[in-house]
Each structure stands twice: as structure tokens, then as C-alpha cells.
Enzyme design. Structure first.
Site, PDB file in Angstrom:
ATOM      1  N   THR A 137       0.882  -1.172   0.000  1.00 44.28           N
ATOM      2  CA  THR A 137       0.000   0.000   0.000  1.00 44.28           C
ATOM      3  C   THR A 137       0.908   1.207   0.000  1.00 44.28           C
ATOM      4  OG1 THR A 137      -1.881  -0.998   1.180  1.00 44.28           O
ATOM      5  CG2 THR A 137      -1.599   1.314   1.527  1.00 44.28           C
ATOM      6  N   VAL A 139     -12.957  -5.167  -0.684  1.00 44.41           N
ATOM      7  CA  VAL A 139     -12.500  -3.819  -0.353  1.00 44.41           C
ATOM      8  C   VAL A 139     -11.775  -3.888   0.993  1.00 44.41           C
ATOM      9  CG1 VAL A 139     -13.251  -1.479   0.239  1.00 44.41           C
ATOM     10  CG2 VAL A 139     -14.353  -2.710  -1.645  1.00 44.41           C
TER      11      VAL A 139
HETATM   12  N1  ASP Z   1      -4.087  -2.611   3.663  1.00 43.76           N
HETATM   13  C1  ASP Z   1      -4.148  -3.106   2.320  1.00 43.76           C
HETATM   14  C2  ASP Z   1      -5.438  -3.825   2.117  1.00 43.76           C
HETATM   15  O1  ASP Z   1      -5.787  -4.655   2.950  1.00 43.76           O
HETATM   16  C3  ASP Z   1      -3.039  -4.011   1.939  1.00 43.76           C
HETATM   17  C4  ASP Z   1      -1.681  -3.728   2.506  1.00 43.76           C
HETATM   18  O2  ASP Z   1      -1.410  -2.652   2.980  1.00 43.76           O
HETATM   19  O3  ASP Z   1      -0.848  -4.595   2.485  1.00 43.76           O
HETATM   20  O4  ASP Z   1      -6.072  -3.603   1.131  1.00 43.76           O
END
Ligand code: ASP
Length: 315
Positions: A176, A205
Site C-alpha cells: 500500500t 475492499v
Molecule cells: N491494507 C491493504 C489492504 O488490505 C493491503 C496492505 O497494505 O498490504 O487492502
């Protein structure tokens, strides 16, 4: 007030060193530095925190090295579905898009929702149409795809077939980008953008567009952007939890963030991290993985970037 601060992350889906070549590591850290420069330029001239976080996130969305925009993860059907949000700590105004398939820079669409929408969160094709109607760039899916993400999807499908998902590396799983800032006027803001996790279910989502979970900003308290398995960030309402600990218990930003990442999320055995900035300009960047792409800069103009434990000066 003249003090300002900006912190960014490029996800805690940071790999065991073997997954990336030395050249890619250098390029990823350079793009973190460029993102910091973009936000710094806004804050330095007295601009708004919300414009700074937006500028920083756009740079990381455009970089192939992070899981957002160009270079985003693929879902189980080999499709990119992108989530993003932005929040203004001064007014608590926020905007978000989720499961968007064609918006080149989802954070810009989130900002447009904040500025122009009656709604706070737009989903799927409606988010794409909204962005296009606001004059934002829309692109074919192919724009987002990189060879690395194609390989990561194939690797994850092989793990699933063999029942070895737990052995998948953090970088195969997720990532992210996010930014948080305190501006010279004392206002806070946060923004987050992601492709979600690799091989995620169609229509899934995550926490990034969920205000209070993956993104939160409140003047006088903190601004925060998270990275890690979003389902748990939503369940723990991580953004608001950190802010609540600071507001109600009087904890500082480092203590409150570390408590949530290192203790509250620990039983779930997931990779997790965040960046946060307090109302006093202190920065926290805890993570429980091998590394987290991250960086920060304040009015002292000392740019710092990191992928693993070692923190480096930039440029
Ligand atoms: N937080 C993000 C999601 O769950 C993924 C990540 O940050 O690794 O969509």
C-alpha cells in the site's frame, strides 16, 4: 506555528531481500525520496497538509515499485481493483473510492469526492465514472499491470494450490502507499492508496478507503495511514484506535502506534505497519514485518528513507 512534518510509507509488503534486485531497491528508495520532495515543496511554502499528502501519494501511485496505481496488485481474476482515501484533520472532511478499475490516480479521485461529492465513498464503476466526469485521467487496466505483479499472482495461486499460503513472502502478499502531514498552520491530513492484497477476492475492499481504519486525521491529535491485512485494520479500527489512545490516555504518537501494531494486531499473525504524525510534529513508523518502505522529512529539511532497519539520508 512554523513546524511541519511529512511521513510516507510504501507498504509493509517489503520482501526478504532476495525478491528485489539491488537496482530495484535503489529505485524504490529514490521514488520514496521523490514522494517526500513533492509533499515537502507544498509544506515548505506554507501549503496545506492535505495537498502535501496528496502530492506525495501521487508520486508513489505513479511508481511501479509500490502496490498502488501503476504496479498495483491483481485480484483472483487478474483484475486491478483500487482503493484510496484522503482525510482533512481540520474539518474531518474525507473522500474515498474503492474497487475502482480505471482511475489512474485513485487518490485524486478520493480528493475529488471530498471536494465535490455529497457522498464520502464511491465504489466500483460509479467511482470510475465520477473520476472521468471530474476530468481525471482514466486508463486501461494494462496501465496498472507490471511483470512483477503478474508473477506474484501466479506464485500466490501456486501457493494456494499447494496449501502453502503461509509461506508466501510479505511482498507476494500485499502492499500500500500512504502519507501523513502536519502543516505550518497546525493542520493534519492523511491519504492512503492501494491495490489491496495479491489474489484478493473479486470485489473485496480493504481498510485503505475506510476512514478510521486505514486512514485517519484529526487536528490536535494525529494523522495516520496503515498497511497490512486490511480486514484486521478494520476490525481494530486502527486509525481511530491510535487517535483515541492519544486523546484519551494522553499517549504520544509513538507509544500509541506501537501498542496497536505490536500488541493489538499481534495475535492475528499478520504483517502490519503504519506511519503517523502527531500534532506536535513527531513521527512514528512502526512495523512488525522484515521491513516497510517509509520516509519522513520535517522543516529541518533532513530527508530520510528506509526499506528495512537501516534509515538512510536522501538524496
Ligand atoms: N491494507 C491493504 C489492504 O488490505 C493491503 C496492505 O497494505 O498490504 O487492502
Amino acid at each position: 506555528m512554523t513546524k511541519f512534518a511529512l511521513a510516507i510509507h510504501g507498504g509493509c509488503g517489503v520482501m526478504a531481500k532476495l525478491d528485489l534486485s539491488e537496482a530495484e531497491w535503489i529505485a524504490a528508495r529514490r521514488d520514496l525520496g521523490r514522494a517526500l520532495e513533492a509533499g515537502y515543496a507544498v509544506l515548505e511554502r506554507g501549503g496545506r497538509a492535505i495537498d502535501a499528502v496528496q502530492a506525495a501519494v501521487v508520486v508513489m501511485e505513479d511508481s511501479p515499485h509500490f502496490n498502488a496505481g501503476h504496479g498495483a496488485a491483481l485480484n483472483e481474476n487478474g483484475i486491478h481493483e483500487l482503493d484510496a482515501s484522503i482525510m482533512d484533520g481540520e474539518t474531518l472532511a474525507a473522500g474515498a473510492v474503492c474497487a475502482a478499475r480505471h482511475i489512474r490516480n485513485p487518490v485524486l479521485a478520493a480528493r475529488a469526492v471530498l471536494e465535490h461529492g455529497d457522498a464520502m465513498l464511491l465504489a466500483g464503476p460509479a467511482a470510475d465514472r465520477f473520476a472521468e466526469a471530474r476530468g481525471l485521467a482514466v486508463v486501461d487496466q494494462a496501465y496498472f499491470t507490471t511483470e512483477r505483479r503478474r508473477q506474484a499472482l501466479a506464485a500466490m495461486k501456486a501457493h494456494v494450490a499447494a496449501g502453502t499460503q503461509v509461506a508466501a513472502s510479505e511482498s507476494e502478499k500485499h502492499g500500500t502507499v500512504g502519507a501523513v502531514a502536519l502543516d505550518r498552520h497546525g493542520h493534519l491530513a492523511a491519504a492512503t492508496s492501494t491495490g489491496g492484497y495479491n489474489n484478493k477476492p473479486d470485489g473485496r475492499v480493504g481498510d485503505s478507503p475506510v476512514i478510521g481504519a486505514g486512514t485517519y486525521a484529526r487536528d490536535g491529535v494525529c494523522a495516520l495511514s496503515g498497511t497490512g491485512k486490511g480486514e484486521f485494520f478494520i476490525r481494530h479500527v486502527v486509525g481511530h484506535e491510535v487517535a483515541a489512545r492519544m486523546a484519551y490516555l494522553g499517549e504520544d504518537v509513538k507509544t500509541a502506534s506501537a501498542k496497536v501494531i505490536m500488541e493489538d494486531l499481534k495475535p492475528h499473525n499478520i504483517g502490519a505497519g503504519l506511519v503517523a504524525v502527531g500534532a506536535d510534529g513527531s513521527v512514528a513508523a512502526p512495523y512488525n514485518t522484515d521491513g516497510m518502505f517509509r520516509g519522513w522529512v520535517t522543516d529541518t529539511k533532513e530527508f530520510r528513507v528506509a526499506s528495512h532497519a537501516e534509515v538512510m539520508s536522501y538524496p
